[in-house]
Design a protein around this motif. Structure first.
Motif, PDB file in Angstrom:
ATOM      1  N   LYS A 184       3.908 -22.892  22.319  1.00  0.00           N
ATOM      2  CA  LYS A 184       4.688 -24.126  22.241  1.00  0.00           C
ATOM      3  C   LYS A 184       5.333 -24.451  23.585  1.00  0.00           C
ATOM      4  CE  LYS A 184       5.720 -23.980  17.296  1.00  0.00           C
ATOM      5  NZ  LYS A 184       6.777 -23.852  16.268  1.00  0.00           N
ATOM      6  N   HIS A 185       5.783 -23.403  24.291  1.00  0.00           N
ATOM      7  CA  HIS A 185       6.391 -23.642  25.605  1.00  0.00           C
ATOM      8  C   HIS A 185       5.344 -24.173  26.589  1.00  0.00           C
ATOM      9  CE1 HIS A 185       9.028 -23.138  29.028  1.00  0.00           C
ATOM     10  NE2 HIS A 185       8.110 -22.386  29.627  1.00  0.00           N
ATOM     11  N   ALA A 186       4.151 -23.569  26.580  1.00  0.00           N
ATOM     12  CA  ALA A 186       3.088 -24.034  27.464  1.00  0.00           C
ATOM     13  C   ALA A 186       2.696 -25.466  27.127  1.00  0.00           C
ATOM     14  CB  ALA A 186       1.877 -23.104  27.352  1.00  0.00           C
ATOM     15  N   TYR A 187       2.646 -25.779  25.846  1.00  0.00           N
ATOM     16  CA  TYR A 187       2.338 -27.145  25.422  1.00  0.00           C
ATOM     17  C   TYR A 187       3.383 -28.134  25.935  1.00  0.00           C
ATOM     18  CZ  TYR A 187       2.819 -31.099  22.219  1.00  0.00           C
ATOM     19  OH  TYR A 187       2.990 -32.336  21.702  1.00  0.00           O
ATOM     20  N   LYS A 188       4.656 -27.778  25.799  1.00  0.00           N
ATOM     21  CA  LYS A 188       5.735 -28.674  26.236  1.00  0.00           C
ATOM     22  C   LYS A 188       5.697 -28.874  27.745  1.00  0.00           C
ATOM     23  CE  LYS A 188       9.688 -30.918  25.813  1.00  0.00           C
ATOM     24  NZ  LYS A 188      10.002 -31.145  27.227  1.00  0.00           N
ATOM     25  N   LEU A 193       4.130 -32.536  32.294  1.00  0.00           N
ATOM     26  CA  LEU A 193       3.366 -32.824  33.506  1.00  0.00           C
ATOM     27  C   LEU A 193       2.470 -34.037  33.313  1.00  0.00           C
ATOM     28  CD1 LEU A 193       2.337 -29.205  34.613  1.00  0.00           C
ATOM     29  CD2 LEU A 193       4.076 -30.675  35.653  1.00  0.00           C
ATOM     30  N   VAL A 194       1.832 -34.116  32.135  1.00  0.00           N
ATOM     31  CA  VAL A 194       0.954 -35.253  31.851  1.00  0.00           C
ATOM     32  C   VAL A 194       1.758 -36.544  31.795  1.00  0.00           C
ATOM     33  CG1 VAL A 194      -0.569 -36.285  30.115  1.00  0.00           C
ATOM     34  CG2 VAL A 194      -0.755 -33.846  30.661  1.00  0.00           C
ATOM     35  N   ARG A 195       2.913 -36.480  31.175  1.00  0.00           N
ATOM     36  CA  ARG A 195       3.737 -37.679  31.063  1.00  0.00           C
ATOM     37  C   ARG A 195       4.210 -38.148  32.438  1.00  0.00           C
ATOM     38  NH1 ARG A 195       6.091 -38.723  25.992  1.00  0.00           N
ATOM     39  NH2 ARG A 195       8.052 -39.319  26.978  1.00  0.00           N
ATOM     40  N   VAL A 213      -4.238 -31.507  25.753  1.00  0.00           N
ATOM     41  CA  VAL A 213      -3.404 -30.572  25.025  1.00  0.00           C
ATOM     42  C   VAL A 213      -3.325 -30.923  23.543  1.00  0.00           C
ATOM     43  CG1 VAL A 213      -1.174 -31.711  25.327  1.00  0.00           C
ATOM     44  CG2 VAL A 213      -1.278 -29.232  25.201  1.00  0.00           C
ATOM     45  N   PHE A 214      -3.380 -32.198  23.211  1.00  0.00           N
ATOM     46  CA  PHE A 214      -3.376 -32.586  21.809  1.00  0.00           C
ATOM     47  C   PHE A 214      -4.660 -32.147  21.132  1.00  0.00           C
ATOM     48  CE2 PHE A 214      -0.091 -35.636  23.169  1.00  0.00           C
ATOM     49  CZ  PHE A 214       0.813 -35.469  22.137  1.00  0.00           C
ATOM     50  N   CYS A 215      -5.763 -32.262  21.830  1.00  0.00           N
ATOM     51  CA  CYS A 215      -7.037 -31.835  21.245  1.00  0.00           C
ATOM     52  C   CYS A 215      -7.074 -30.324  21.036  1.00  0.00           C
ATOM     53  CB  CYS A 215      -8.186 -32.252  22.165  1.00  0.00           C
ATOM     54  SG  CYS A 215      -8.333 -34.041  22.399  1.00  0.00           S
ATOM     55  N   THR A 216      -6.323 -29.600  21.837  1.00  0.00           N
ATOM     56  CA  THR A 216      -6.374 -28.147  21.758  1.00  0.00           C
ATOM     57  C   THR A 216      -5.526 -27.604  20.616  1.00  0.00           C
ATOM     58  OG1 THR A 216      -6.685 -28.039  24.133  1.00  0.00           O
ATOM     59  CG2 THR A 216      -5.996 -26.027  23.064  1.00  0.00           C
ATOM     60  N   PHE A 217      -4.322 -28.130  20.433  1.00  0.00           N
ATOM     61  CA  PHE A 217      -3.379 -27.527  19.501  1.00  0.00           C
ATOM     62  C   PHE A 217      -3.231 -28.310  18.201  1.00  0.00           C
ATOM     63  CE2 PHE A 217      -2.016 -24.179  22.122  1.00  0.00           C
ATOM     64  CZ  PHE A 217      -2.032 -24.631  23.425  1.00  0.00           C
ATOM     65  N   PHE A 218      -3.791 -29.473  18.097  1.00  0.00           N
ATOM     66  CA  PHE A 218      -3.594 -30.284  16.888  1.00  0.00           C
ATOM     67  C   PHE A 218      -4.917 -30.708  16.293  1.00  0.00           C
ATOM     68  CE2 PHE A 218       0.275 -30.720  19.327  1.00  0.00           C
ATOM     69  CZ  PHE A 218       1.252 -30.544  18.385  1.00  0.00           C
TER      70      PHE A 218
END
Length: 218
Positions: A184-188, A193-195, A213-218
């Motif tokens: 979750k920390h890596a995702y945040k 960075l993307v934003r 990242v959305f494709c990876t975790f969701f």
């Protein structure tokens, strides 16, 4: 002339005998020369399916043998493996780096609960502290509260890190929770960075609608 089914059954039985022989030779090869050999034991057989003709008989017999409860009601496959490697011992006590069986024999524990007992089994200092906390009725599950002890530990961990920056620690109860928090920390961090790269918040650049990242975790 043997049928295909009979020949196949013979091959399976032969392979099973070879596997048992190889396993015993491996155990003997790694056993110290001065260690007494234990008598070869028969591996526990699988329990009959529930509802079969003799399942009730087996369950009734198992109730009178507490030593088989772990095999019959918890981990049948693991119990068979432990029996095959002569590791199916029952330990009644643990102190420091030793596990103590019913006969009082101490065995050095090199597994230490996969890291959970790095300080040793039942260290006296922690035992005394646990007794004091229990006698004081210290709350152990107060999620909606300010946990001063956790804050003190996190601050100490932060002070041990190099540099003068303030570090935030996430205290977890298990390795599973630690990995979840790391993901979750890596995702945040990656999402931030993307934003920033897409210019979120600027009036002249649109916000991203999709990212890796959305494709990876969701």
């Amino acid at each position: 002339m043997l049928s295909k089914e009979t020949a196949g059954a013979g091959k399976v039985a032969g392979a099973s005998h070879v596997n048992k022989t190889l396993l015993r030779n491996l155990v003997l090869r790694n056993r110290p020369s001065d260690s007494p050999l234990r008598p070869e034991r028969k591996l526990p057989s699988a329990r009959p399916a529930i509802g079969s003709a003799n399942s009730m008989e087996v369950r009734s017999a198992a109730r009178s043998v507490p030593g088989l409860y772990y095999r019959d009601y918890c981990r049948p496959k693991l119990a068979s493996l432990l029996a095959a490697t002569s590791l199916d011992a029952t330990y009644n006590a643990a102190r420091g780096a030793s596990l103590i069986d019913a006969n009082g024999e101490a065995v050095t524990d090199f597994v230490v609960g996969f890291g959970a007992a790095l300080l040793g089994h039942n260290p006296p200092e922690l035992k005394q502290l646990a007794i004091e906390l229990l006698k004081a009725d210290t709350p152990a599950h107060a999620q909606g509260s300010n946990r001063e002890a956790a804050g003190a530990l996190a601050r100490r961990l932060s002070d041990m890190m190099p540099g003068s920056a303030r570090n935030v620690a996430h205290l977890s109860n298990s390795g599973t929770e630690a990995i979840e928090a790391a993901l979750k920390h890596a995702y945040k961090v990656h999402l931030d960075l993307v934003r920033r790269h897409q210019g979120v918040g600027r009036s002249n650049r649109p916000a991203p609608t999709k990212c890796f990242v959305f494709c990876t975790f969701f």
